[in-house]
Design an enzyme around this catalytic site. Structure first.
Site, PDB file in Angstrom:
ATOM      1  N   HIS A  84       0.831  -1.201   0.000  1.00 31.56           N
ATOM      2  CA  HIS A  84       0.000   0.000   0.000  1.00 31.56           C
ATOM      3  C   HIS A  84       0.866   1.251   0.000  1.00 31.56           C
ATOM      4  O   HIS A  84       1.849   1.340   0.738  1.00 31.56           O
ATOM      5  CB  HIS A  84      -0.939  -0.001   1.210  1.00 31.56           C
ATOM      6  CG  HIS A  84      -1.992  -1.068   1.141  1.00 31.56           C
ATOM      7  ND1 HIS A  84      -3.339  -0.787   1.047  1.00 31.56           N
ATOM      8  CD2 HIS A  84      -1.902  -2.424   1.131  1.00 31.56           C
ATOM      9  CE1 HIS A  84      -4.021  -1.912   0.988  1.00 31.56           C
ATOM     10  NE2 HIS A  84      -3.167  -2.927   1.042  1.00 31.56           N
ATOM     11  N   HIS A 139      -2.986  -5.168   8.239  1.00 29.30           N
ATOM     12  CA  HIS A 139      -1.972  -4.158   7.935  1.00 29.30           C
ATOM     13  C   HIS A 139      -1.696  -3.305   9.167  1.00 29.30           C
ATOM     14  O   HIS A 139      -1.881  -2.087   9.165  1.00 29.30           O
ATOM     15  CB  HIS A 139      -2.418  -3.297   6.755  1.00 29.30           C
ATOM     16  CG  HIS A 139      -2.238  -3.961   5.428  1.00 29.30           C
ATOM     17  ND1 HIS A 139      -1.021  -4.021   4.782  1.00 29.30           N
ATOM     18  CD2 HIS A 139      -3.113  -4.633   4.643  1.00 29.30           C
ATOM     19  CE1 HIS A 139      -1.156  -4.687   3.648  1.00 29.30           C
ATOM     20  NE2 HIS A 139      -2.423  -5.081   3.539  1.00 29.30           N
ATOM     21  N   ASN A 141       0.382 -12.198   7.242  1.00 31.24           N
ATOM     22  CA  ASN A 141       0.994 -11.196   6.367  1.00 31.24           C
ATOM     23  C   ASN A 141       0.607  -9.781   6.777  1.00 31.24           C
ATOM     24  O   ASN A 141      -0.563  -9.503   7.026  1.00 31.24           O
ATOM     25  CB  ASN A 141       0.594 -11.446   4.907  1.00 31.24           C
ATOM     26  CG  ASN A 141       0.986 -12.829   4.432  1.00 31.24           C
ATOM     27  OD1 ASN A 141       0.161 -13.577   3.918  1.00 31.24           O
ATOM     28  ND2 ASN A 141       2.242 -13.193   4.608  1.00 31.24           N
ATOM     29  N   ARG A 177       5.307 -13.642  24.971  1.00 30.82           N
ATOM     30  CA  ARG A 177       4.766 -12.651  25.896  1.00 30.82           C
ATOM     31  C   ARG A 177       3.786 -11.672  25.265  1.00 30.82           C
ATOM     32  O   ARG A 177       3.137 -10.904  25.972  1.00 30.82           O
ATOM     33  CB  ARG A 177       5.911 -11.862  26.544  1.00 30.82           C
ATOM     34  CG  ARG A 177       6.753 -12.687  27.502  1.00 30.82           C
ATOM     35  CD  ARG A 177       7.807 -11.840  28.211  1.00 30.82           C
ATOM     36  NE  ARG A 177       8.479 -12.600  29.248  1.00 30.82           N
ATOM     37  CZ  ARG A 177       9.550 -13.356  29.061  1.00 30.82           C
ATOM     38  NH1 ARG A 177      10.061 -13.468  27.833  1.00 30.82           N
ATOM     39  NH2 ARG A 177      10.112 -14.016  30.060  1.00 30.82           N
ATOM     40  N   ASP A 180      -0.961 -19.698  -1.049  1.00 34.37           N
ATOM     41  CA  ASP A 180      -0.371 -19.912  -2.369  1.00 34.37           C
ATOM     42  C   ASP A 180       1.007 -20.562  -2.310  1.00 34.37           C
ATOM     43  O   ASP A 180       1.666 -20.739  -3.335  1.00 34.37           O
ATOM     44  CB  ASP A 180      -0.282 -18.588  -3.130  1.00 34.37           C
ATOM     45  CG  ASP A 180       0.571 -17.543  -2.413  1.00 34.37           C
ATOM     46  OD1 ASP A 180       1.082 -17.841  -1.309  1.00 34.37           O
ATOM     47  OD2 ASP A 180       0.712 -16.431  -2.952  1.00 34.37           O
ATOM     48  N   HIS A 212       3.089 -16.847   0.472  1.00 33.95           N
ATOM     49  CA  HIS A 212       2.763 -15.892   1.527  1.00 33.95           C
ATOM     50  C   HIS A 212       2.786 -16.504   2.922  1.00 33.95           C
ATOM     51  O   HIS A 212       3.091 -15.815   3.900  1.00 33.95           O
ATOM     52  CB  HIS A 212       1.385 -15.265   1.271  1.00 33.95           C
ATOM     53  CG  HIS A 212       1.387 -14.218   0.213  1.00 33.95           C
ATOM     54  ND1 HIS A 212       1.395 -14.518  -1.127  1.00 33.95           N
ATOM     55  CD2 HIS A 212       1.390 -12.864   0.303  1.00 33.95           C
ATOM     56  CE1 HIS A 212       1.393 -13.398  -1.826  1.00 33.95           C
ATOM     57  NE2 HIS A 212       1.397 -12.378  -0.982  1.00 33.95           N
ATOM     58  N   ASP A 229      -6.203 -12.570  -3.016  1.00 29.21           N
ATOM     59  CA  ASP A 229      -5.609 -11.223  -3.011  1.00 29.21           C
ATOM     60  C   ASP A 229      -5.076 -10.922  -4.412  1.00 29.21           C
ATOM     61  O   ASP A 229      -4.005 -10.331  -4.580  1.00 29.21           O
ATOM     62  CB  ASP A 229      -4.506 -11.119  -1.962  1.00 29.21           C
ATOM     63  CG  ASP A 229      -4.204  -9.685  -1.538  1.00 29.21           C
ATOM     64  OD1 ASP A 229      -4.929  -8.761  -1.990  1.00 29.21           O
ATOM     65  OD2 ASP A 229      -3.250  -9.473  -0.778  1.00 29.21           O
TER      66      ASP A 229
END
Length: 298
Positions: A141, A193, A217, A225, A246, A249, A272
């Site tokens: 991104h 993300h 991912n 912890r 796949d 990933h 994706d």
């Protein structure tokens, strides 16, 4: 008028059967029966071999067949993406728009709404992935488009009126009050993300988030912890988890851990997919960056 599909092996979700027929009445599958139980008056369609199975539902599809929703947010682009993936068994999908300029999001929502109005097969709604993400885990991104969420964003997304709406956001960047507002308005909030702590993710789940985007991912990892996003996703038995299975990933062992931990009814395999998928070319442009497929990876 009901009819029976015959002549193919049938996969019912658990096992593959020979000598069976699938009975369809209108828009629904109503039964799977042996050939000898088909009523004499019922119409038959012989598939002449092959495997008859449920279609795939993919909740994260950025593109395919050379098309990319961010690059061309139109109903025609949505149609091209759906048609390209349908050839490979995907009968339902959420076209996905990633972090971009505000006007791209507006146009993508309008494109999906128009595609549904045109009855493009398989378009169930939209997945909005960003721009309310954590720059520390932005992945592909574009950082310059990542921003804070406002109440105006909540109103726009919740009011999109284009079928199912899934929104990926970072729980350490979006206040729980806004997560709650989105969930109460019917938006499926997915967490991803993000470098969020386990406590951040748990708070978002308590506010109404229901899923995690491509687990393992672009999210904080689990340690002894600190569970992070990954540990929280795997430990929560109610939330849905998407995985890009796949072979690149996510490691096979990591997938086995997830499958052993989460109820299978809460696991979603996603592509994706980008323009290279489903018969697309080996390269494309993503927001001014050149992306190439090499050895099966982008």
């Amino acid at each position: 008028m009901a009819f029976a599909l015959t002549g193919a092996r049938v996969f019912d979700g658990d096992a593959i059967h020979a000598g069976m027929a699938v009975v369809i009445d209108g828009p629904r599958i109503v039964d799977i029966i042996t050939i000898d139980k088909i009523a004499g008056s019922m119409a038959r369609r012989n598939l002449d071999g092959g495997l008859l199975a449920p279609g795939f539902i993919d909740v994260q599809v950025n593109g395919g067949g050379g098309a990319l929703l961010n690059d061309d947010p139109t109903a025609e682009c949505v149609r091209r993406i759906a048609e390209s993936h349908r050839k490979f068994g995907t009968t339902g999908m959420l076209p996905t728009v990633i972090t971009d300029r505000p006007e791209v999001l507006t146009r993508a929502i309008a494109a999906v709404k128009a595609a549904r109005a045109e009855h493009v097969p398989g378009i169930m709604g939209i997945h909005i992935e960003g721009p309310f993400l954590d720059p520390a885990r932005r992945g592909a991104h574009e950082a310059r488009y990542i921003r804070e969420m406002t109440e105006e964003d909540v109103a726009q997304i919740a009011g999109a009126d284009c079928g199912i709406i899934m929104l990926t956001l970072a729980p350490n960047r979006v206040p729980a009050a806004l997560v709650k507002a989105l969930a109460e308005k019917g938006v499926i909030v997915s967490l991803g993300h993000s470098e969020a702590s386990g406590a951040d993710a748990t708070k978002a789940l308590g506010a109404g988030a229901r899923a995690f985007t491509h687990v393992y991912n672009a999210m904080s990892q689990m340690s002894g912890r600190e569970p992070g996003m990954v540990g929280t996703a795997l430990a929560d038995l109610e939330s849905f988890c998407g995985f890009i299975a796949d072979g690149y990933h996510v490691h096979d062992t990591a997938l086995r851990v997830a499958f052993a931990t989460k109820p299978l009814s809460r696991i979603m395999l996603v592509t994706d997919a980008m323009p290279t998928a489903a018969g697309g070319p080996d390269h494309f442009e993503l927001q001014g960056r050149s992306v190439k497929r090499v050895g099966g990876k982008l």
